[in-house]
Scaffold this active site. Structure first.
Site, PDB file in Angstrom:
ATOM      1  N   TYR A 158       0.820  -1.209   0.000  1.00 39.87           N
ATOM      2  CA  TYR A 158       0.000   0.000   0.000  1.00 39.87           C
ATOM      3  C   TYR A 158       0.860   1.268   0.000  1.00 39.87           C
ATOM      4  O   TYR A 158       2.013   1.256   0.446  1.00 39.87           O
ATOM      5  CB  TYR A 158      -0.871   0.065   1.260  1.00 39.87           C
ATOM      6  CG  TYR A 158      -1.846  -1.058   1.464  1.00 39.87           C
ATOM      7  CD1 TYR A 158      -3.147  -0.984   0.976  1.00 39.87           C
ATOM      8  CD2 TYR A 158      -1.485  -2.194   2.190  1.00 39.87           C
ATOM      9  CE1 TYR A 158      -4.058  -2.010   1.187  1.00 39.87           C
ATOM     10  CE2 TYR A 158      -2.389  -3.230   2.404  1.00 39.87           C
ATOM     11  CZ  TYR A 158      -3.669  -3.131   1.901  1.00 39.87           C
ATOM     12  OH  TYR A 158      -4.558  -4.144   2.115  1.00 39.87           O
ATOM     13  N   ASP A 218      -9.718   6.595  10.557  1.00 42.93           N
ATOM     14  CA  ASP A 218      -9.451   7.241   9.274  1.00 42.93           C
ATOM     15  C   ASP A 218     -10.259   8.536   9.180  1.00 42.93           C
ATOM     16  O   ASP A 218     -10.989   8.894  10.105  1.00 42.93           O
ATOM     17  CB  ASP A 218      -9.745   6.303   8.091  1.00 42.93           C
ATOM     18  CG  ASP A 218     -11.207   5.855   8.025  1.00 42.93           C
ATOM     19  OD1 ASP A 218     -12.091   6.634   8.413  1.00 42.93           O
ATOM     20  OD2 ASP A 218     -11.466   4.719   7.589  1.00 42.93           O
ATOM     21  N   ARG A 241      -5.375   1.449   8.723  1.00 38.60           N
ATOM     22  CA  ARG A 241      -5.911   2.577   9.487  1.00 38.60           C
ATOM     23  C   ARG A 241      -5.666   2.400  10.981  1.00 38.60           C
ATOM     24  O   ARG A 241      -5.428   3.373  11.707  1.00 38.60           O
ATOM     25  CB  ARG A 241      -7.390   2.811   9.185  1.00 38.60           C
ATOM     26  CG  ARG A 241      -8.295   1.626   9.340  1.00 38.60           C
ATOM     27  CD  ARG A 241      -9.658   1.948   8.712  1.00 38.60           C
ATOM     28  NE  ARG A 241     -10.460   0.760   8.507  1.00 38.60           N
ATOM     29  CZ  ARG A 241     -11.383   0.313   9.345  1.00 38.60           C
ATOM     30  NH1 ARG A 241     -11.603   0.958  10.494  1.00 38.60           N
ATOM     31  NH2 ARG A 241     -12.088  -0.761   9.074  1.00 38.60           N
TER      32      ARG A 241
END
Length: 213
Positions: free
Chosen positions: A69, A83, A175
């Site tokens: 990611y 988040d 997150r």
């Protein structure tokens, strides 16, 4: 790029759930058996491996693949979802948080560790999804899960943010990693953006938009 006739690599757009993408593919090709490997939150974008017909048998195997990611994290406050889509639950500011401290703290999360899944997640508790319990205002104890952060590369840092590339094992909540980084820094943090650029052997360069499928 269509890897085989039964596997599609989709560049999931922001705002759609992974199940929304599955539904779109099912309707477009008029087939019943469609699934995906590795859920992406609605705010996340990038590689979503879609399996159709006989390829759905590969789901368990492909879901176990490592993921890669690009993440952007904001420092100074935390949210209930970990988040930017959530409600701010704490504001601490970033006084005393230096660039070097940020870098050292992010890098300290490399390796095997236990991570507690967030309440806003699809995991089950006594037969009910955690996110459904969270919507009712119910918070339950969650068992930590062993994960592995295999690599972290810090791309950039700013006064209240950082961007990094991460390679991790199945089941890692990026997150929640952001939340834990903020907690360790003492200033709070939340994930501002997330893009999956690889899932196992499938890379973002091979992905199609839904419109192009």
């Amino acid at each position: 790029m269509q890897i085989t006739k039964d596997i599609l690599i989709i560049d999931k757009p922001e705002g759609m759930t992974s199940h929304d993408v599955v539904d779109a593919v099912r309707k477009k090709f008029n087939i019943r058996k469609v699934g995906h490997c590795g859920t992406l939150d609605p705010m996340a974008t990038g590689v979503l491996v879609i399996l159709m017909n006989q390829a759905t048998k590969l789901s368990a195997k492909l879901s176990c693949d490592e993921k890669e990611y690009i993440c952007r994290i904001i420092f100074g406050s935390s949210t209930d979802t970990h988040d930017r889509t959530g409600n701010i639950v704490q504001v601490c500011g970033i006084k005393g948080v230096t660039t070097q401290l940020v870098r050292d703290t992010i890098m300290s999360f490399k390796g095997k560790q236990e991570q507690t899944p967030p309440m806003i997640s699809a995991k089950y508790h006594k037969g009910e999804r955690l996110y459904k319990l969270a919507r009712k205002g119910v918070v339950v104890d969650r068992e930590p899960v062993e994960i592995e952060i295999k690599a972290i590369d810090i791309i950039s840092t700013g006064p209240d943010n950082a961007e990094f590339r991460i390679i991790c094992s199945k089941g890692t909540y990026i997150r929640t990693l952001c939340h834990d980084i903020g907690k360790k820094l003492g200033c709070g943090a939340y994930m501002d953006s997330l893009r999956r650029i690889r899932s196992g052997q499938f890379c973002i360069k091979d992905a199609l938009t839904l419109e192009a499928v």
